[in-house]
Scaffold this motif. Sequence first.
Motif, PDB file in Angstrom:
ATOM      1  N   GLN A  81      24.745  37.709  -0.842  1.00 18.23           N
ATOM      2  CA  GLN A  81      23.349  37.750  -1.275  1.00 18.23           C
ATOM      3  C   GLN A  81      22.495  38.409  -0.212  1.00 18.23           C
ATOM      4  O   GLN A  81      22.906  38.545   0.939  1.00 18.23           O
ATOM      5  CB  GLN A  81      22.818  36.341  -1.534  1.00 18.23           C
ATOM      6  CG  GLN A  81      23.249  35.733  -2.835  1.00 18.23           C
ATOM      7  CD  GLN A  81      22.544  34.412  -3.048  1.00 18.23           C
ATOM      8  OE1 GLN A  81      22.682  33.499  -2.248  1.00 18.23           O
ATOM      9  NE2 GLN A  81      21.800  34.310  -4.128  1.00 18.23           N
ATOM     10  N   ASP A  82      21.292  38.780  -0.585  1.00 14.21           N
ATOM     11  CA  ASP A  82      20.347  39.433   0.292  1.00 14.21           C
ATOM     12  C   ASP A  82      19.267  38.436   0.694  1.00 14.21           C
ATOM     13  O   ASP A  82      18.813  37.630  -0.125  1.00 14.21           O
ATOM     14  CB  ASP A  82      19.729  40.619  -0.467  1.00 14.21           C
ATOM     15  CG  ASP A  82      18.786  41.435   0.361  1.00 14.21           C
ATOM     16  OD1 ASP A  82      18.931  41.460   1.590  1.00 14.21           O
ATOM     17  OD2 ASP A  82      17.896  42.073  -0.227  1.00 14.21           O
ATOM     18  N   LEU A  83      18.838  38.495   1.956  1.00 16.63           N
ATOM     19  CA  LEU A  83      17.791  37.596   2.439  1.00 16.63           C
ATOM     20  C   LEU A  83      16.495  37.802   1.658  1.00 16.63           C
ATOM     21  O   LEU A  83      15.795  36.845   1.341  1.00 16.63           O
ATOM     22  CB  LEU A  83      17.560  37.796   3.939  1.00 16.63           C
ATOM     23  CG  LEU A  83      16.506  36.916   4.590  1.00 16.63           C
ATOM     24  CD1 LEU A  83      16.843  35.442   4.443  1.00 16.63           C
ATOM     25  CD2 LEU A  83      16.342  37.277   6.053  1.00 16.63           C
ATOM     26  N   SER A  84      16.193  39.038   1.320  1.00 16.46           N
ATOM     27  CA  SER A  84      14.971  39.315   0.552  1.00 16.46           C
ATOM     28  C   SER A  84      14.995  38.612  -0.797  1.00 16.46           C
ATOM     29  O   SER A  84      13.979  38.079  -1.253  1.00 16.46           O
ATOM     30  CB  SER A  84      14.813  40.823   0.334  1.00 16.46           C
ATOM     31  OG  SER A  84      14.601  41.473   1.558  1.00 16.46           O
ATOM     32  N   GLU A  85      16.153  38.602  -1.445  1.00 16.97           N
ATOM     33  CA  GLU A  85      16.271  37.935  -2.748  1.00 16.97           C
ATOM     34  C   GLU A  85      16.050  36.430  -2.601  1.00 16.97           C
ATOM     35  O   GLU A  85      15.378  35.808  -3.423  1.00 16.97           O
ATOM     36  CB  GLU A  85      17.641  38.205  -3.355  1.00 16.97           C
ATOM     37  CG  GLU A  85      17.858  39.656  -3.730  1.00 16.97           C
ATOM     38  CD  GLU A  85      19.310  39.954  -4.077  1.00 16.97           C
ATOM     39  OE1 GLU A  85      20.158  39.033  -4.040  1.00 16.97           O
ATOM     40  OE2 GLU A  85      19.596  41.128  -4.383  1.00 16.97           O
ATOM     41  N   LEU A  86      16.634  35.849  -1.546  1.00 11.44           N
ATOM     42  CA  LEU A  86      16.460  34.416  -1.312  1.00 11.44           C
ATOM     43  C   LEU A  86      14.990  34.068  -1.086  1.00 11.44           C
ATOM     44  O   LEU A  86      14.461  33.130  -1.682  1.00 11.44           O
ATOM     45  CB  LEU A  86      17.288  33.959  -0.104  1.00 11.44           C
ATOM     46  CG  LEU A  86      17.060  32.525   0.363  1.00 11.44           C
ATOM     47  CD1 LEU A  86      17.457  31.528  -0.718  1.00 11.44           C
ATOM     48  CD2 LEU A  86      17.784  32.270   1.664  1.00 11.44           C
ATOM     49  N   LEU A  91       9.879  31.686  -2.705  1.00 14.07           N
ATOM     50  CA  LEU A  91       8.425  31.834  -2.836  1.00 14.07           C
ATOM     51  C   LEU A  91       7.973  31.732  -4.286  1.00 14.07           C
ATOM     52  O   LEU A  91       6.928  31.146  -4.573  1.00 14.07           O
ATOM     53  CB  LEU A  91       7.963  33.165  -2.235  1.00 14.07           C
ATOM     54  CG  LEU A  91       8.033  33.259  -0.711  1.00 14.07           C
ATOM     55  CD1 LEU A  91       7.678  34.657  -0.246  1.00 14.07           C
ATOM     56  CD2 LEU A  91       7.126  32.232  -0.065  1.00 14.07           C
ATOM     57  N   THR A  92       8.779  32.237  -5.203  1.00 12.65           N
ATOM     58  CA  THR A  92       8.426  32.117  -6.623  1.00 12.65           C
ATOM     59  C   THR A  92       8.455  30.654  -7.053  1.00 12.65           C
ATOM     60  O   THR A  92       7.553  30.201  -7.779  1.00 12.65           O
ATOM     61  CB  THR A  92       9.414  32.945  -7.484  1.00 12.65           C
ATOM     62  OG1 THR A  92       9.361  34.312  -7.052  1.00 12.65           O
ATOM     63  CG2 THR A  92       9.074  32.879  -8.963  1.00 12.65           C
ATOM     64  N   GLN A  93       9.466  29.915  -6.609  1.00 11.97           N
ATOM     65  CA  GLN A  93       9.522  28.482  -6.927  1.00 11.97           C
ATOM     66  C   GLN A  93       8.321  27.745  -6.330  1.00 11.97           C
ATOM     67  O   GLN A  93       7.740  26.876  -6.978  1.00 11.97           O
ATOM     68  CB  GLN A  93      10.822  27.871  -6.398  1.00 11.97           C
ATOM     69  CG  GLN A  93      12.045  28.289  -7.144  1.00 11.97           C
ATOM     70  CD  GLN A  93      13.328  27.773  -6.498  1.00 11.97           C
ATOM     71  OE1 GLN A  93      13.299  27.163  -5.433  1.00 11.97           O
ATOM     72  NE2 GLN A  93      14.448  28.022  -7.152  1.00 11.97           N
TER      73      GLN A  93
END
Length: 98
Positions: A81-86, A91-93
């Motif tokens: 996975q990518d840190l940006s995706e995490l 942040l969306t949650q």
Amino acid sequence: MSKFERLLAMQPEGIPSRPAPKKLSAQAYKIPDTTLAPEPPEATENLRPPKPSSSEYVKLTAYIPKDTHRAVKRILLEADQDLSELIEVLLTQWLRSQ
């Protein structure tokens, strides 16, 4: 005699001297023919533009403890996975909970 041979002869003790570099053939300096443009990669349906060149993204800098960063990187590498995706998911949650 090269103007540098005298300097090379003054090699300090204990440091091995290096052999002179090999001269390359004229073939090594030839520039490949680039008249044919490379084929573009196949488009996929869910392909986003690259983040640095997209106007839809902003760069974010944050300070976190080194131990936290190492642990997160390790888990993300294992999960591919990518840190940006995490960060985007978290942040969306958080925004939804406000």
